[in-house]
Scaffold this motif. Structure first.
Motif, PDB file in Angstrom:
ATOM      1  N   ASP A 110      13.306  18.271 -11.269  1.00  0.00           N
ATOM      2  CA  ASP A 110      12.171  18.263 -10.160  1.00  0.00           C
ATOM      3  C   ASP A 110      10.920  18.464 -10.960  1.00  0.00           C
ATOM      4  O   ASP A 110       9.850  18.159 -10.540  1.00  0.00           O
ATOM      5  CB  ASP A 110      12.529  19.637  -9.359  1.00  0.00           C
ATOM      6  CG  ASP A 110      13.390  19.232  -8.098  1.00  0.00           C
ATOM      7  OD1 ASP A 110      13.635  17.832  -8.010  1.00  0.00           O
ATOM      8  OD2 ASP A 110      13.697  20.092  -7.675  1.00  0.00           O
ATOM      9  N   CYS A 139      10.382  16.777 -13.669  1.00  0.00           N
ATOM     10  CA  CYS A 139      10.145  15.394 -14.121  1.00  0.00           C
ATOM     11  C   CYS A 139       9.342  14.664 -13.517  1.00  0.00           C
ATOM     12  O   CYS A 139       9.340  14.554 -12.021  1.00  0.00           O
ATOM     13  CB  CYS A 139      11.350  14.919 -14.908  1.00  0.00           C
ATOM     14  SG  CYS A 139      12.177  15.709 -15.947  1.00  0.00           S
ATOM     15  N   PRO A 140       8.241  13.797 -14.020  1.00  0.00           N
ATOM     16  CA  PRO A 140       7.605  12.658 -13.030  1.00  0.00           C
ATOM     17  C   PRO A 140       8.488  11.577 -12.819  1.00  0.00           C
ATOM     18  O   PRO A 140       9.512  11.272 -13.594  1.00  0.00           O
ATOM     19  CB  PRO A 140       6.566  12.067 -14.080  1.00  0.00           C
ATOM     20  CG  PRO A 140       6.971  12.549 -15.484  1.00  0.00           C
ATOM     21  CD  PRO A 140       7.823  13.825 -15.500  1.00  0.00           C
ATOM     22  N   ASN A 141       8.604  11.212 -11.760  1.00  0.00           N
ATOM     23  CA  ASN A 141       9.640  10.234 -11.091  1.00  0.00           C
ATOM     24  C   ASN A 141      11.193  10.370 -11.520  1.00  0.00           C
ATOM     25  O   ASN A 141      11.647   9.716 -12.128  1.00  0.00           O
ATOM     26  CB  ASN A 141       9.328   8.778 -11.519  1.00  0.00           C
ATOM     27  CG  ASN A 141       7.804   8.273 -11.053  1.00  0.00           C
ATOM     28  OD1 ASN A 141       7.536   8.476 -10.092  1.00  0.00           O
ATOM     29  ND2 ASN A 141       7.166   7.716 -12.135  1.00  0.00           N
ATOM     30  N   PRO A 142      11.578  11.751 -11.236  1.00  0.00           N
ATOM     31  CA  PRO A 142      13.109  12.133 -11.324  1.00  0.00           C
ATOM     32  C   PRO A 142      13.974  10.981 -10.876  1.00  0.00           C
ATOM     33  O   PRO A 142      13.839  10.334  -9.675  1.00  0.00           O
ATOM     34  CB  PRO A 142      12.903  13.322 -10.838  1.00  0.00           C
ATOM     35  CG  PRO A 142      12.022  13.385  -9.762  1.00  0.00           C
ATOM     36  CD  PRO A 142      10.887  12.724 -10.210  1.00  0.00           C
ATOM     37  N   PRO A 143      15.125  10.826 -11.685  1.00  0.00           N
ATOM     38  CA  PRO A 143      16.163  10.118 -10.923  1.00  0.00           C
ATOM     39  C   PRO A 143      16.726  10.727  -9.802  1.00  0.00           C
ATOM     40  O   PRO A 143      16.769  11.831  -9.791  1.00  0.00           O
ATOM     41  CB  PRO A 143      17.106   9.862 -12.450  1.00  0.00           C
ATOM     42  CG  PRO A 143      16.950  11.094 -13.047  1.00  0.00           C
ATOM     43  CD  PRO A 143      15.350  11.390 -12.919  1.00  0.00           C
ATOM     44  N   LYS A 144      17.234   9.899  -8.880  1.00  0.00           N
ATOM     45  CA  LYS A 144      17.842  10.459  -7.733  1.00  0.00           C
ATOM     46  C   LYS A 144      19.224  10.974  -8.064  1.00  0.00           C
ATOM     47  O   LYS A 144      20.030  10.229  -8.759  1.00  0.00           O
ATOM     48  CB  LYS A 144      18.006   9.347  -6.577  1.00  0.00           C
ATOM     49  CG  LYS A 144      18.424   9.647  -5.290  1.00  0.00           C
ATOM     50  CD  LYS A 144      18.572   8.652  -4.216  1.00  0.00           C
ATOM     51  CE  LYS A 144      19.212   8.890  -2.995  1.00  0.00           C
ATOM     52  NZ  LYS A 144      19.089   8.202  -1.920  1.00  0.00           N
TER      53      LYS A 144
END
Length: 489
Positions: free
Chosen positions: A392, A394-399
């Motif tokens: 959370d 991180c920018p654009n975190p992986p799903k």
């Protein structure tokens, strides 16, 4: 030859002829063949109604060990305690007994489990005079002196276990069939026996009966209990026919691919190997004895349900919030006097130890595995939570794909050694009780009384009640009972 002598000879010939005919005709009851397969019906968990006061959110499974009347009485005491324990779930007042979803039992524990499954609240008024306070061993011995059985016992297809099953059927279970258990709904009662042909556990569930091409709903509960409690040497096996599978039969989903070589070290491979025994129709008969020979605690069936069965399905669907496993272990342990003697133990002592040591150790291993698998689930939940918290940031975190719901698990073991924690109780009294179907009224009273005390003294059980109470009152979870404290205090 005088007329009197001739009549005596004729009578002797007639009696001998009757003996031969009766011996030839005597045969155990055979399970019925199934004509059609329906994966949605029969005595299986998913086909059972949950009951008006049962919710999946609090999912409770009981395990009743073997141990003759001792085990049956201890299990009965736990059932009384659950009946008398009030909880509030989803705003509704109920007892913990209302929330029991499954009971897996072995040997003596199977009498309590089956009786409650069939007759419900009558357990608390009728089970003691019907079973616990009776000399069942004496009643079985009397059957040997019944002249009718003198004619039947010489048959190779009728033996002492069939006499026992008849007694249980008439005096305890009122000729009830598994169809009645199915009609009653939850809890799902799993009666465990051991297949002597392959030394593996056999469950009296429709999934096993599907594999042997048979109808469980038409089978007598008394014979399943007899198989579950058929202690070696004292009793003989219960036998079943292994019929061709019914038209349209398909193995359960977990069976597909489970026998692949890469799976050989997995639990699923082992379960598939067990099921394949019955799909091999060269194995025409199944001979069953005491379930304690393969699992004296009843935990393996529950582990299977957690790994790939009805518990796993409900966990994956996110409906189970609190998963409670109560292990009622009536294991005894005589005081070690052998280590104080120079001479080695004799034949009968060695025979007794040979029959029980592996059984007791395997039971301990089963409970340990149950704890470890549930604890692994808790750790995975915590790891996912930490991972999500890091991502959370991180920018654009992986799903990520979280669990459908977090599960709060409890493993509560009741055993006699824990009596040392209760003022005025001596564990040695309970650990020295015999494994038999005859106990004094005083012994039965003490077993029934100690059960609730042991349950209430268990720290995991105390945490369960505190957590449920806090939830019902809208308070935060108690600090001393984090998720996982219900497994290892």
């Amino acid at each position: 030859m005088t007329p009197k002598s001739r009549w005596a000879l004729v009578l002797l010939i007639l009696l001998f002829t009757a003996w031969i005919l009766a011996s030839a005709c005597a045969h155990y009851e055979v399970n019925n063949q199934a004509t059609a397969f329906d994966a949605q019906s029969g005595y299986r968990f998913d086909a059972l109604a949950p009951g008006p006061r049962n919710s999946d959110a609090l999912f409770v499974c009981l395990m009743f060990s073997g141990g003759g009347t001792r085990a049956a009485a201890l299990s009965y005491g736990i059932m009384e305690a659950l009946r008398d324990t009030a909880v509030r779930i989803d705003g509704e007042e109920k007892s913990l007994l209302d929330e029991v979803d499954c009971i897996s039992s072995v040997s003596g524990g199977s009498f309590t489990a089956a009786y409650y499954g069939l007759f419900r609240e009558k357990l608390f008024n009728e089970f003691r005079p019907t079973f616990l306070d009776r000399d069942i061993q004496g009643a079985l011995a009397i059957q040997l002196f019944n002249p009718v059985n003198w004619f039947r016992l010489p048959s190779p297809y009728f033996s002492r276990i069939d006499m026992a099953a008849e007694l249980y059927d008439k005096d305890i279970f009122q000729s009830a069939l598994f169809g009645q258990l199915q009609h009653n709904g939850r809890p799902f009662v799993i009666l465990n026996a051991t297949n002597l042909g392959v030394d593996r556990r056999f469950d009296f569930t429709q999934e096993h009966f599907d594999a042997i091409g048979s109808r469980l709903d038409q089978y007598k509960v008394s014979r399943a209990v007899a198989a579950s409690s058929a202690f070696p040497y004292l009793l003989t096996p219960i036998s079943l026919r292994n019929f061709p599978v019914a038209e349209g039969y398909t193995p359960p989903a977990w069976f597909q691919g489970a026998m692949a070589p890469k799976e050989w070290i997995s639990e699923r491979y082992d379960a598939a190997k067990n099921l394949s025994v019955y799909l091999d129709k060269q194995n025409t008969y199944i001979h069953l004895m005491d379930g304690g020979l393969s699992d004296n605690i009843g935990a393996r069936a529950v582990l299977d349900a957690f790994d790939r069965g009805f518990i796993r399905t409900r966990i994956n669907d996110g409906v189970i919030q609190h998963l409670v496993m109560i292990v009622v272990n009536a294991r005894t342990q005589s005081e070690d006097l052998l280590s104080r003697k120079e001479s080695p133990p004799g034949f009968f002592t060695v025979a007794e130890k040979t029959a029980t040591v592996a059984m007791d150790n395997y039971a301990h291993a089963s409970v340990t595995q149950l704890r470890e698998e549930l604890y692994a689930r808790v750790q995975e939940q915590k790891n996912d939570e930490k991972c999500k918290a890091l991502l959370d940031k991180c920018p654009n975190p992986p799903k990520i794909f979280p669990f459908a719901a977090d599960v709060d698990p409890y493993v509560i073991e009741i055993n006699f050694e824990a009596a040392s924690q209760i003022p005025g109780e001596n564990p040695r009294y309970y650990l020295d009780l015999p494994t038999s179907f005859k106990l004094s009224k005083e012994q039965v009273d003490k077993l029934i009384t100690i059960g609730p005390k042991l349950l209430q003294a268990a720290p995991q059980y105390q945490c369960l009640l505190k957590v449920l109470t806090a939830e019902a009152e809208g308070r935060p979870r108690p600090e001393g009972c984090p998720v996982g404290a219900g497994i290892f205090p």
